[in-house]
Design a protein around this motif. Structure first.
Motif, short mmCIF file in Angstrom:
data_model
loop_
_atom_site.label_atom_id
_atom_site.label_comp_id
_atom_site.label_asym_id
_atom_site.label_seq_id
_atom_site.Cartn_x
_atom_site.Cartn_y
_atom_site.Cartn_z
N LEU A 162 -3.06 12.96 -1.68
CA LEU A 162 -1.97 11.98 -1.80
C LEU A 162 -0.66 12.53 -1.25
O LEU A 162 0.15 11.77 -0.70
CB LEU A 162 -1.82 11.53 -3.25
CG LEU A 162 -2.96 10.64 -3.74
CD1 LEU A 162 -2.91 10.49 -5.26
CD2 LEU A 162 -2.89 9.26 -3.08
N THR A 172 0.70 4.03 -2.88
CA THR A 172 0.37 5.44 -2.62
C THR A 172 1.37 6.36 -3.29
O THR A 172 1.00 7.37 -3.91
CB THR A 172 0.34 5.71 -1.10
OG1 THR A 172 -0.62 4.84 -0.50
CG2 THR A 172 -0.04 7.14 -0.80
N MET A 174 -1.00 11.91 2.36
CA MET A 174 -0.85 10.47 2.65
C MET A 174 0.63 10.06 2.58
O MET A 174 1.12 9.33 3.45
CB MET A 174 -1.66 9.62 1.66
CG MET A 174 -3.16 9.79 1.79
SD MET A 174 -3.81 9.22 3.36
CE MET A 174 -3.53 7.48 3.21
N CYS A 175 1.34 10.50 1.55
CA CYS A 175 2.76 10.16 1.42
C CYS A 175 3.58 10.79 2.54
O CYS A 175 4.50 10.16 3.07
CB CYS A 175 3.30 10.60 0.06
SG CYS A 175 2.73 9.57 -1.30
N ASN A 194 0.83 -1.22 0.00
CA ASN A 194 0.00 0.00 0.00
C ASN A 194 0.85 1.25 0.00
O ASN A 194 0.50 2.25 -0.62
CB ASN A 194 -0.92 0.01 1.22
CG ASN A 194 -2.17 -0.80 1.00
OD1 ASN A 194 -2.51 -1.13 -0.13
ND2 ASN A 194 -2.85 -1.14 2.07
N THR A 195 1.99 1.21 0.70
CA THR A 195 2.86 2.38 0.77
C THR A 195 3.43 2.70 -0.60
O THR A 195 3.41 3.85 -1.04
CB THR A 195 3.99 2.15 1.79
OG1 THR A 195 3.41 1.83 3.06
CG2 THR A 195 4.85 3.37 1.94
N GLN A 213 0.74 6.31 -7.03
CA GLN A 213 -0.45 7.10 -7.34
C GLN A 213 -0.15 8.59 -7.27
O GLN A 213 -0.61 9.36 -8.12
CB GLN A 213 -1.59 6.76 -6.37
CG GLN A 213 -2.21 5.41 -6.61
CD GLN A 213 -3.21 5.03 -5.53
OE1 GLN A 213 -3.18 5.56 -4.42
NE2 GLN A 213 -4.10 4.11 -5.86
#
Length: 100
Positions: free
Chosen positions: A61, A7, A64-65, A3-4, A10
């Protein structure tokens, strides 16, 4: 793919597309103000709408990152400011792809 990493990938993709949408939006905006083309007005409307959504995705994003990778505040601010400057998201995308 974890998932990391997903992300980050993305975020790279959205940075690229958001940068393209900004350049296209600026081009339509210039055409709208300098010509009588009706399609330029439509271009600003629809590309502007898409660019707004991409900007929201970019900021989300980025957040999130920043959280997952524990990015420094300075880097997060730099990447955010890059989202406001035409062509700058391309440099963000290039930098992140080098780091992957």
């Amino acid at each position: 793919m974890s998932n990391t990493k997903r992300t980050l990938k993305q975020f790279c993709n959205v940075a690229l597309i958001e940068g393209i949408s900004m350049v296209v939006l600026v081009a339509f905006s210039v055409l709208k103000r300098t010509t009588d083309y009706e399609w330029a007005v439509l271009g600003v409307t629809y590309v502007g709408w898409a660019h707004g959504l991409l900007f929201i995705a970019y900021v989300y994003l980025l957040w999130m990152c920043a959280d997952r990778y524990k990015w420094k505040f300075r880097r997060v601010v730099l990447f955010f400011v890059a989202s406001l400057i035409p062509f700058a998201p391309f440099f963000v995308e290039k930098q992140l792809r080098r780091e992957q």
